[in-house]
Design an enzyme around this catalytic site. Structure first.
Site, PDB file in Angstrom:
ATOM      1  N   GLU A  92      18.775  32.488   6.551  1.00  0.00           N
ATOM      2  CA  GLU A  92      19.501  31.645   5.609  1.00  0.00           C
ATOM      3  C   GLU A  92      20.508  32.533   4.887  1.00  0.00           C
ATOM      4  O   GLU A  92      20.292  33.746   4.793  1.00  0.00           O
ATOM      5  CB  GLU A  92      18.537  31.022   4.588  1.00  0.00           C
ATOM      6  N   SER A 140      24.580  47.253  -5.771  1.00  0.00           N
ATOM      7  CA  SER A 140      23.966  46.741  -4.541  1.00  0.00           C
ATOM      8  C   SER A 140      24.966  46.383  -3.444  1.00  0.00           C
ATOM      9  O   SER A 140      24.599  46.353  -2.278  1.00  0.00           O
ATOM     10  CB  SER A 140      23.106  45.525  -4.862  1.00  0.00           C
ATOM     11  N   LYS A 179      21.526  44.675   1.745  1.00  0.00           N
ATOM     12  CA  LYS A 179      20.860  43.686   2.594  1.00  0.00           C
ATOM     13  C   LYS A 179      20.456  44.234   3.961  1.00  0.00           C
ATOM     14  O   LYS A 179      19.457  43.827   4.538  1.00  0.00           O
ATOM     15  CB  LYS A 179      21.774  42.475   2.802  1.00  0.00           C
TER      16      LYS A 179
END
Lengths: 405, 266
Positions: free
Chosen positions: A120, A387, A98
């Site tokens: 968000e 990830s 991220k």
């Protein structure tokens, strides 16, 4: 900077953000100008040498890139088929892919003179990554989070607060990620002049799907260089989990033109596709319009968005990035699903065989690799995009085993 | 001439401004909505905007979100909304009805079928919050082919160059969003509205309605000095939310009647 070298024949999206019939700009009029301004700035900066080298510097020194690829030898041998390799995005600062995107968007916000960022978040990973870069660049940060998720992810809420962010619990609708996104959009519409909205996945109105993909494509570009060094060639398949789809898109993008590499996205089958309680719009949804773009959605016959379920909060979203919708229809990528049980098994297996605890999101990709590997030859190579790391999921995993921490 | 254009023409001839109340279809229930609509007309409404409930109303504030949720709890979908319009039309053939909502329920039915069914039901115009003109060419084509007006939003952030684009696509009227924010917000700035309306008139040759954040007769009157129509949404939905079922029609009508008087009595 090699960010755009992979672009040859593949040149989507078009200038209005369409991937075939998907994507686009489906927003209320108040946001049209802000998105236009964002697009113009991004189009300029994505070709600006100084901006790109600043981004590259941050990825190297702040995020800790490049992330290594790792041969999961014991897991591969136990399964008795293809070699399983892991792209270690779990080793990034903040523990997931991220941050690649939030660093990029925060730099963009700074160049645009915006001093307030909003985001968000579902599980809290994107919220933490946004709060982190806001602290790093001295920006005000407000994170919208469904009140159900606030309860489920208390430690991430605290992390964001430690980083100086304000976390706003969202009480509307299903009180989860999609409602947090609605609320962030409402904030943006109200504070459009001084606020930059950091969307956390390859969805939303143009230019977000393109921009988030580009910032995450550092993953695929590193793979293209690393795999020939480590195994002498590119992998036979790349496997990545897909919620909104940013880690998958980042890994897939530089391989789209390289048709010898299978691209496999793994959605969350929750309690099973046939139960209806899942988060697998590509496998079992149909196209529609939500959150600014046309894409596959989980919806009922009236076009109302239905509630989703996945043990992994990061995959618990009723839509998916429009580029994945296009890759599915065009046949370039395959989309499958792994359910909660399979993801948990993969979590435990990887933890015990390799000493690597995957995020429950990434465990979905591991689960499918475990299914596929035994059907393949020993010289076949599967690359799983790992990830994120699983530390954040301790409570969920313990609870699934009937243990209270 | 469409029912909407005829309405604006008659009002202009009478030197009056249009009053456009917004209610969510199916709030508090499907049976009451036609009665509320008739009550609003009797109280002085010229056009009715009927909200189509949607699970993710991104442009709406808490009041209209809750009204949407109340309707959705009863399973009210776009086809039910069209039924409500048919029912309203049994006794009212004059008052234009505009559907206001989001893209996905229309996508689920399909443009051509939606346009035909809406026409048959007696709908006059359609405003889809998340279809800007660029993304709605095909729907607009279908709506126009069925004789329905395509109504679009203009915002404080809309640049003048873009107003021409909206003017090319829009018919019936345009809806100026009076503030940067969601429906029912409380940061309406009249001087900003006063500045923007003449700009819009220079580009758009349609009546201009103004809405978002108009909460009383005084503000309505001030806005009506500048524009051709005033939209009352969240404030009206609040009345409906707070009223006992047997008082809903009376309370909704009372509010609209009060605003009508404020508009008409110079």
């Amino acid at each position: 900077m090699q960010m755009y070298e992979a672009l040859r024949a593949y040149n989507l999206p078009d200038e209005r953000g369409h991937f075939g019939v998907y994507g686009g700009v489906f927003v209320a009029e108040t946001l049209v100008h802000a998105l236009e301004e964002l697009r113009e700035n991004y189009e300029r900066l994505r070709q600006d040498k100084d901006f790109l080298s600043e981004f590259e510097y941050e990825l190297k020194h702040y995020v800790g890139r490049p992330s290594p690829v790792y041969y999961a030898k014991r897991l591969s041998e136990q399964l008795g088929g293809a070699q399983i390799w892991l792209k270690r995005e779990d080793l990034n600062h903040t523990g997931a892919h991220k941050v690649n995107n939030t660093v990029g968007q925060a730099l963009l916000a700074r160049h645009m003179g915006k001093k307030r960022v909003i985001a968000e978040t579902g599980a809290g990973q994107h919220g933490v990554a946004s709060a982190t870069v806001a602290a790093r660049y001295g920006m005000e940060c407000v994170v919208y989070m469904g009140s159900e998720d606030v309860k489920r992810q208390a430690s991430n809420v605290y992390r964001m607060k430690l980083l100086g962010a304000t976390v706003v619990p969202v009480e509307s609708g299903s009180k989860t990620l999609k409602d947090a996104l609605n609320e962030a959009m409402r904030d943006w519409v109200t504070n459009v002049e001084d606020t930059f909205y950091i969307i956390g996945t390859v969805a939303g109105p143009h230019p977000y799907p393109m921009m988030v993909r580009d910032f995450n494509s550092v993953v695929g570009h590193e793979l293209r260089a690393q795999m020939p060094e480590e195994v002498g060639r590119q992998p036979d398949a790349i496997i990545a989990c897909v919620g909104g789809g940013s880690n998958a898109m980042g890994a897939f993008y530089p391989y789209i033109e390289d048709k010898s590499v299978r691209l496999i996205g793994v959605e969350a089958a929750g309690f099973g596709i046939s139960s209806g309680k899942h988060a697998a719009p590509l496998c079992a949804g149909k196209p529609g319009v939500l959150h600014g773009n046309r894409t596959y959605l989980m919806q009922d016959d009236n076009g109302q968005i239905t509630e989703t379920h996945s043990i992994s909060a990061g995959l618990d979203y009723p839509g998916v990035g429009p580029e994945h919708a296009w890759l599915k229809d065009s046949g370039r990528a395959e989309y499958v699903a792994a359910d909660d049980k399979e993801a948990l098994e993969a979590f435990h297996t990887l933890t015990r065989t390799e000493g690597i605890m995957p995020a429950l999101e990434s465990a979905h990709a591991v689960a499918y690799a475990m299914k596929l590997a035994p059907q393949m030859d020993k010289d076949a190579v599967l690359l799983v995009n790992l990830s994120g790391r699983g530390d954040k999921d301790m409570d969920t995993v313990a609870q699934a085993s009937g243990i209270k921490l | 001439m469409s029912r909407i254009s005829a309405t604006f023409e008659n009002l202009r001839a009478a030197d009056k401004k249009a009053l456009i109340p917004f209610v969510t279809a199916g709030d508090p229930n499907v049976q009451l909505t036609p009665a509320i609509m008739h009550g609003l007309v009797d109280a002085g409404a010229d056009i009715i905007e009927l909200g189509v409930p949607f699970s993710d109303p991104m442009a709406d504030g808490p009041t209209i979100q809750r009204s949407s949720e109340r309707a959705l709890e009863q399973g009210v979908g776009l086809r039910d909304v069209l039924q409500i319009v048919s029912q309203f039309r049994q006794t009212d053939q004059q008052t234009p009805v505009v559907l206001m909502g989001y893209a996905n329920p229309i996508e689920a039915i399909g443009y051509a079928e939606f346009a035909q069914t809406a026409k048959t039901a007696g709908v006059d115009g359609v405003l889809v919050v998340d279809y800007p003109p660029e993304e709605s060419r095909e729907l607009t084509k279908q709506l126009n082919a069925s004789g329905l007006d395509s109504i679009f939003l203009l915002a404080p952030t809309t640049l003048e160059a873009r107003m021409d684009e909206v003017a090319r696509t829009a018919s019936g009227y345009v809806y100026y969003v009076s503030l940067k924010g969601v429906t029912g917000a409380k940061n309406l700035d009249l001087s900003e509205v006063a500045e923007k309306i003449p700009q819009i008139r220079a580009h758009v040759d349609l009546p201009i309605g103004v809405g978002f954040g108009i909460r009383d007769g005084k503000t309505a009157r001030a806005v009506a000095e500048l524009a051709d129509a005033v939209v009352i949404g969240s404030r009206l939905v609040e009345e409906i939310e707070q009223a006992a079922p047997e008082d809903v029609v009376a309370r909704a009508s009372a509010l609209i009647s009060e605003i009508r008087q404020a508009l008409d009595n110079a």
